[in-house]
Design a protein around this motif. Structure first.
Motif, PDB file in Angstrom:
ATOM      1  N   PHE A   5      -1.974   6.741   5.298  1.00  0.00           N
ATOM      2  CA  PHE A   5      -2.078   5.280   5.209  1.00  0.00           C
ATOM      3  C   PHE A   5      -3.017   4.754   6.287  1.00  0.00           C
ATOM      4  O   PHE A   5      -3.103   5.324   7.374  1.00  0.00           O
ATOM      5  CB  PHE A   5      -0.695   4.634   5.380  1.00  0.00           C
ATOM      6  N   GLN A   6      -3.681   3.612   5.972  1.00  0.00           N
ATOM      7  CA  GLN A   6      -4.614   3.025   6.936  1.00  0.00           C
ATOM      8  C   GLN A   6      -3.996   1.866   7.700  1.00  0.00           C
ATOM      9  O   GLN A   6      -4.607   1.347   8.629  1.00  0.00           O
ATOM     10  CB  GLN A   6      -5.891   2.568   6.216  1.00  0.00           C
ATOM     11  N   ASN A   7      -2.809   1.428   7.301  1.00  0.00           N
ATOM     12  CA  ASN A   7      -2.123   0.403   8.104  1.00  0.00           C
ATOM     13  C   ASN A   7      -0.620   0.551   7.957  1.00  0.00           C
ATOM     14  O   ASN A   7      -0.128   1.047   6.933  1.00  0.00           O
ATOM     15  CB  ASN A   7      -2.611  -1.015   7.759  1.00  0.00           C
ATOM     16  N   PRO A   8       0.143   0.137   8.972  1.00  0.00           N
ATOM     17  CA  PRO A   8       1.600   0.350   8.964  1.00  0.00           C
ATOM     18  C   PRO A   8       2.330  -0.474   7.916  1.00  0.00           C
ATOM     19  O   PRO A   8       3.382  -0.058   7.434  1.00  0.00           O
ATOM     20  CB  PRO A   8       2.034  -0.054  10.379  1.00  0.00           C
ATOM     21  N   LEU A  11       2.330   1.520   4.713  1.00  0.00           N
ATOM     22  CA  LEU A  11       3.181   2.688   4.914  1.00  0.00           C
ATOM     23  C   LEU A  11       4.657   2.297   4.767  1.00  0.00           C
ATOM     24  O   LEU A  11       5.411   2.923   4.013  1.00  0.00           O
ATOM     25  CB  LEU A  11       2.904   3.290   6.298  1.00  0.00           C
ATOM     26  N   CYS A  25       4.633  10.729   5.522  1.00  0.00           N
ATOM     27  CA  CYS A  25       3.679   9.659   5.819  1.00  0.00           C
ATOM     28  C   CYS A  25       2.933   9.889   7.127  1.00  0.00           C
ATOM     29  O   CYS A  25       3.532  10.270   8.125  1.00  0.00           O
ATOM     30  CB  CYS A  25       4.405   8.310   5.910  1.00  0.00           C
ATOM     31  N   LEU A  27      -0.209   7.918   9.573  1.00  0.00           N
ATOM     32  CA  LEU A  27      -0.986   6.698   9.776  1.00  0.00           C
ATOM     33  C   LEU A  27      -2.271   7.025  10.525  1.00  0.00           C
ATOM     34  O   LEU A  27      -2.238   7.705  11.543  1.00  0.00           O
ATOM     35  CB  LEU A  27      -0.152   5.691  10.576  1.00  0.00           C
TER      36      LEU A  27
END
Length: 223
Positions: A5-8, A11, A25, A27
């Protein structure tokens, strides 16, 4: 296998919905930015210049950008608002005729599209992205690397790039009044642009350097 994922926010949403388990997952800080290619550049002279870049889509917040520019120019007619980006044929696309109207009314300068955004970033004082949602906004990272203060929205992806009062400010999405208010603040606090831009560059080097991000991705993928 891992899901990257590119942002929390994204996610956490996937975990909350049970789409993916937490242990799968990972990040990363977006796809990174080439901090060598997007080298720090000193602030230009001239009137306060705001720039936003993206495909001409409603969800990029460009209509709010135009509304905010109209509000600000009533008080500070010398302020310059620029929009750079190509047409988009999708349903959410903003017709070129609408953008041309903003241009013709003197609200903003539509710059067309460009394959290299660096000269435009170098020529602005404040980079704006009023988007409704992003994975990790590439243009913001590029503006940070060049050393510009950031004005963006408090939404997933965008909020990771900006620390309020440090390298820029976050405003609520789809809110032209809030955008205009913060633009006015920037015009009235020109002495802060350099400090904030310096912090943007430092954050780009610390968190978003493409070499660091790529190394992280290689490690995750076991390459």
């Amino acid at each position: 296998e891992q899901v990257i994922f590119q942002n929390p926010d994204n996610l956490n949403e996937f975990i909350r919905r049970g789409i993916v388990s937490p242990e799968k997952c990972t990040l990363v800080n977006g796809s990174g930015v080439d901090i060598g290619r997007y080298a720090w550049a000193p602030l230009p002279d001239g009137n306060p210049t705001f720039l936003t870049i993206g495909r001409l889509l409603g969800e990029k917040g460009f209509r709010e950008y135009a509304q905010a520019a109209r509000i600000v120019k009533a008080r500070y007619p010398n302020a310059i608002f620029q929009l750079l980006g190509p047409e988009d044929p999708s349903l959410d696309g903003i017709p070129l005729t609408e953008v041309q109207t903003w241009h013709d009314q003197g609200i903003l300068n539509y710059l067309g599209s460009a394959s290299d955004v660096s000269p435009y970033l170098q020529a602005c004082h404040i980079y704006v992205l009023p988007s409704y949602h992003e994975g990790m906004p590439r243009t913001v990272l590029e503006a940070m690397a060049i050393g510009r203060a950031i004005l963006t929205t408090d939404v997933p992806g965008c909020r990771e790039t900006t620390v309020n009062g440090d390298n820029g400010y976050l405003v609520p999405k789809a809110n032209a009044q809030a955008l205009a208010k913060r633009m006015t603040w920037f015009i009235e606090h020109g002495d802060q642009w350099g400090r904030m831009g310096k912090r943007s560059r430092e954050l780009a080097e610390e968190k978003y350097d493409v070499h660091k991000v790529n190394a992280q991705l290689m490690e995750i993928m076991g390459l």
